[in-house]
Design an enzyme around this catalytic site. Sequence first.
Site, short mmCIF file in Angstrom:
data_model
loop_
_atom_site.label_atom_id
_atom_site.label_comp_id
_atom_site.label_asym_id
_atom_site.label_seq_id
_atom_site.Cartn_x
_atom_site.Cartn_y
_atom_site.Cartn_z
N VAL A 228 2.38 9.61 6.49
CA VAL A 228 0.95 9.59 6.19
C VAL A 228 0.44 8.18 6.45
O VAL A 228 0.98 7.20 5.93
CB VAL A 228 0.67 10.01 4.73
N ALA B 191 0.78 2.87 4.91
CA ALA B 191 1.37 4.15 5.30
C ALA B 191 2.57 4.44 4.40
O ALA B 191 3.03 3.56 3.67
CB ALA B 191 1.83 4.10 6.76
N LYS B 192 3.07 5.63 4.44
CA LYS B 192 4.31 5.99 3.75
C LYS B 192 4.84 7.25 4.41
O LYS B 192 4.07 8.00 5.04
CB LYS B 192 4.01 6.28 2.27
N GLY B 193 6.14 7.48 4.26
CA GLY B 193 6.69 8.69 4.86
C GLY B 193 7.90 9.15 4.09
O GLY B 193 8.31 8.52 3.12
#
Length: 419
Positions: free
Chosen positions: A62, A107-109
């Site tokens: 994201v 962001a992060k995932g």
Amino acid sequence: MNFITEGELYQNVLKTVAHAGNLININENALERLKYPRRAITVSVTLKGDDNKIRTYTGYRVQHNQTLGPFKGGLRFHQDVNISEVAALSALMTFKNSLLNLPLGGAKGGICIDPKTLSPGEMQRLTRSFTSEIGPFIGPDKDIPAPDVGTDSQTMAWMLDTYSSEFGFAQTGVVTGKPVEIGGSHGRDSATGLGVIFICEKALATKNKKMDEATIAIQGFGKVGMHAAIEAYKLNAKVVAVSDVSGGLYNEKGINIEELVKYTSENGGLIKGFTGCDSISNDDLLALDVDILAPCALDHAINSGNMETVRADIIVEGANGPVTSNATKYLHDKGVMIVPDILANGGGVVVSYFEWVQDIVWLFWSAEEVREKLKTIMYRSFDTVWEFSQDQNQDMRSSAMAVALKRLEKAMTLRGLAW
Ligand code: NAD
């Protein structure tokens, strides 16, 4: 509201943003843009298991906001990962990077999987499969992943290798948190814990105290807590208590952290069985009468159930979200200073930023240079938040978010995004 923003954590982030936005009378167009992630990518991650069977997992990346620079944030491999949680964490990265004044977005995932169920070979194949799927969306100028829960420097090395194979030459800047041998930065492993202690020094200074006059209790003896303890010990603070999943240790004269680190390295990483200290429960550790309490393990460690027992003057949030919003309000009203996670544990992303810069210019800094540059950023960030909290008579959590929003609002206005 949509399925991405409806999760509890995302809604909590939005509440904090709305409150801090009010404090600075934020431009409503800028606020609207910050409420939603820019892009949320869902991918199927296929893994050929050691049993030769193909299994499919769901992975996410994201990308929340890139006003200040390329997207940046960790990758989490954990069975509870879901898109709304990843999205909330991506938004927090936008605010953390802005607060620290880094030229990076958020962001992060992650992948919804329990990595403990995988063999090393399966872990490598899973990581390579995920990297191929998100490959078109990441890159040194676009989005730079890093380790988080369930991933480490080895995971980043596999990602670097998979991503680079598309180009035919090494793209070291595509991830941070890599081993030093392939473009990682000195000081990355200890950065978050070290940053926690720089923040402790500044918080104590507001009370006219120095580290060598202070007592400190640390919950968690992992990547964050252990390095915070090592640094506090070096600065002659009295580390009177530490704990981990195996229990807690207490010594009113101060624990010999050097000896303890040696002990844990020979005993599976756990503190249990270390001699010369009394044992202490986690509840009792959180209730110690110390200058600084540093919760560096779990979210929600200090909550409505135990907030009344807290006697520390200062709480420095090494972990993410260790003090709930109810407990924050109660303790702030009681006069306890709570330095929030987006400031206190920002050392990790600061050194990740340094790693990315070093990879771009192919010039690497010594551990001492990294340390001094980190100190400058942590001190400066604390001062900015402290000044805001004093001017506006606000707690440090709201103040940190307000400072982060102010920078984003300014940048959006300059880019023509807030009109
Ligand atoms: P870690 O897994 O290395 O360490 C966690 C520690 O907490 C371990 O010592 C574990 O034994 C202990 N622990 C677990 N359950 C416990 C319990 N019930 N009571 C007491 N201790 C317990 O993790 P970490 O990287 O140190 O991360 C800790 C926190 O800091 C997390 O919230 C993480 O999101 C946050 N954080 C980490 C970094 C980083 O660079 N590692 C950066 C920012 C934020």
